[in-house]
Design an enzyme around this catalytic site. Structure first.
Site, PDB file in Angstrom:
ATOM      1  N   GLY A  16       0.638  -1.282  -0.322  1.00 48.92           N
ATOM      2  CA  GLY A  16      -0.211  -0.065   0.057  1.00 48.92           C
ATOM      3  C   GLY A  16       0.751   1.365  -0.001  1.00 48.92           C
ATOM      4  O   GLY A  16       1.886   1.438   0.254  1.00 48.92           O
ATOM      5  N   ASP A  17       0.041   2.312  -0.252  1.00 44.33           N
ATOM      6  CA  ASP A  17       0.972   3.781   0.011  1.00 44.33           C
ATOM      7  C   ASP A  17       0.297   4.135   1.357  1.00 44.33           C
ATOM      8  O   ASP A  17      -0.987   4.414   1.601  1.00 44.33           O
ATOM      9  CB  ASP A  17       0.364   4.684  -1.023  1.00 44.33           C
ATOM     10  CG  ASP A  17       0.809   5.969  -0.961  1.00 44.33           C
ATOM     11  OD1 ASP A  17       1.050   6.583  -0.128  1.00 44.33           O
ATOM     12  OD2 ASP A  17       0.965   6.508  -2.335  1.00 44.33           O
ATOM     13  N   HIS A  21      12.357  11.907   6.402  1.00 44.03           N
ATOM     14  CA  HIS A  21      13.326  12.852   5.574  1.00 44.03           C
ATOM     15  C   HIS A  21      13.181  12.740   4.287  1.00 44.03           C
ATOM     16  O   HIS A  21      13.690  13.560   3.483  1.00 44.03           O
ATOM     17  CB  HIS A  21      14.875  12.226   5.928  1.00 44.03           C
ATOM     18  CG  HIS A  21      15.197  11.157   5.247  1.00 44.03           C
ATOM     19  ND1 HIS A  21      16.821  10.500   5.357  1.00 44.03           N
ATOM     20  CD2 HIS A  21      14.673  10.139   4.410  1.00 44.03           C
ATOM     21  CE1 HIS A  21      16.579   9.391   4.536  1.00 44.03           C
ATOM     22  NE2 HIS A  21      15.441   9.288   3.999  1.00 44.03           N
TER      23      HIS A  21
END
Length: 340
Positions: A224-225, A244
């Site tokens: 998934g995202d 980051h």
């Protein structure tokens, strides 16, 4: 007439020369050639395929850099090289060194352009992204991840000791690639249920790597995202080298989603090469500059900023501590449960 010594400036000007000597020595496998014992210059040159015109200066430069020791005309690995630069050892960092050699020089060679334009400088501008076309080529991607594994092995060992895992039953490694950090943690804390969460294209590489480690079925993979898809619920969610890659607004938004996924009494663990609050550590600032160089929104962030994002998301501040001497771990705890 000035009395200021220009030596530090000259050494800084040619600092990349020492790094390239190390990169070439790893590519030529000089240190593995010495694993069985000392060799003289001719023997070592033959073993590593060095041309005699450059061999002696090259080997003596490695000795000057503290990677080889020379005695009575024979070379041997120093303890540092013997531990980290001999192939097939668990502590081998050659993959990480190869990775930095491949990724740093092309992008940093365009630093002046980036400083003028503010635009990220990709490894391959036509293909985009810091990793270029590796996702399209499984073999390139494996090599890329092998370099990261060399680092995550060490981080996993330290993270396994830095956190009291006895009160937790599960964790999710967000953006966990092929599961190497998760593998280190479950090997040291077998009671933990582990999930690696990453993009769908990573699944085949995850399956292969975890199978080779003999951990199939021990670590789950969820595709998934993490900005749009549900984040699996767990006692602990780990974000290593994730924040980051984003600006402050996106980092805060992600941590709010993570808060909802962490079970009451659980924790979020965040590690990166965070910038010291006084912004004086040159290594951390160079790391941040690198992220800005290769990504449109990324950059390292101050420890204080991270702790503020954590509390704004709803966690209580669990403090921070150094990891590996190069990173910082920030901990946030979700109220409720047995840990309160």
């Amino acid at each position: 007439m000035t009395t200021t010594d220009p030596g530090p400036l000259i050494r800084l000007t040619i600092a990349d020369c020492g790094a390239k000597v190390l990169h070439s020595a790893v590519q030529l496998d000089v240190f593995t050639a010495l694993a069985a014992g000392p060799l003289d210059a001719g023997e070592l040159a033959a073993a590593a395929g060095l041309h005699p015109r450059l061999a002696t200066d090259f080997l003596d430069a490695l000795a000057g850099l503290g990677l080889l020791a020379r005695e009575d005309g024979r070379y041997r690995n120093t303890p540092l090289a013997d531990t980290y630069l001999v192939q097939d050892r668990d502590t081998y960092l050659g993959g990480f060194i190869d990775l930095t050699n491949e990724t740093l020089y092309g992008t940093w060679g365009r630093l002046t352009e980036a400083l003028r334009t503010g635009e990220p400088q990709h490894l391959d501008p036509d293909k985009g992204g810091f990793v270029g076309d590796r996702h399209a080529d499984p073999e390139k991607m494996k090599r890329f991840l092998k370099g990261l594994d060399a680092f995550s092995d060490r981080m996993g060992v330290e993270l396994a000791e830095a956190v009291d895992w006895s009160g937790y039953k599960s964790f999710v490694d967000l953006g966990g690639a092929r599961g190497n950090l998760a593998a280190v943690l479950v090997e040291r804390h077998p009671h933990l249920e582990a999930t690696c969460y990453d993009l769908p294209r990573t699944a085949p590489i995850f399956d292969e790597h975890i199978g080779r480690l003999g951990l199939t079925g021990r670590i789950a993979f969820t595709a998934g995202d993490f900005f749009t898809d549900p984040i699996p619920s767990a006692d602990v969610i780990v974000l290593g080298h994730i924040l980051h890659g984003f600006d402050a607004d996106r980092s805060r938004a992600l941590l709010r989603r993570v808060f909802e996924a962490v079970r009451p009494g659980g924790a979020v663990l965040i590690y990166d090469r965070m910038i010291d609050d006084g912004r004086r550590n040159a290594d951390r600032l160079l790391s941040s500059l690198h992220m800005r160089l290769v990504s449109p929104d990324g950059g390292e962030y101050r420890v204080a900023d991270c702790r503020a994002w954590v509390t704004a998301a709803g966690f209580t501040d669990g403090g921070d501590r150094p990891l590996l001497g190069t990173h910082t771990l920030v901990v946030g705890r979700r109220p409720g449960g047995d840990h309160d």
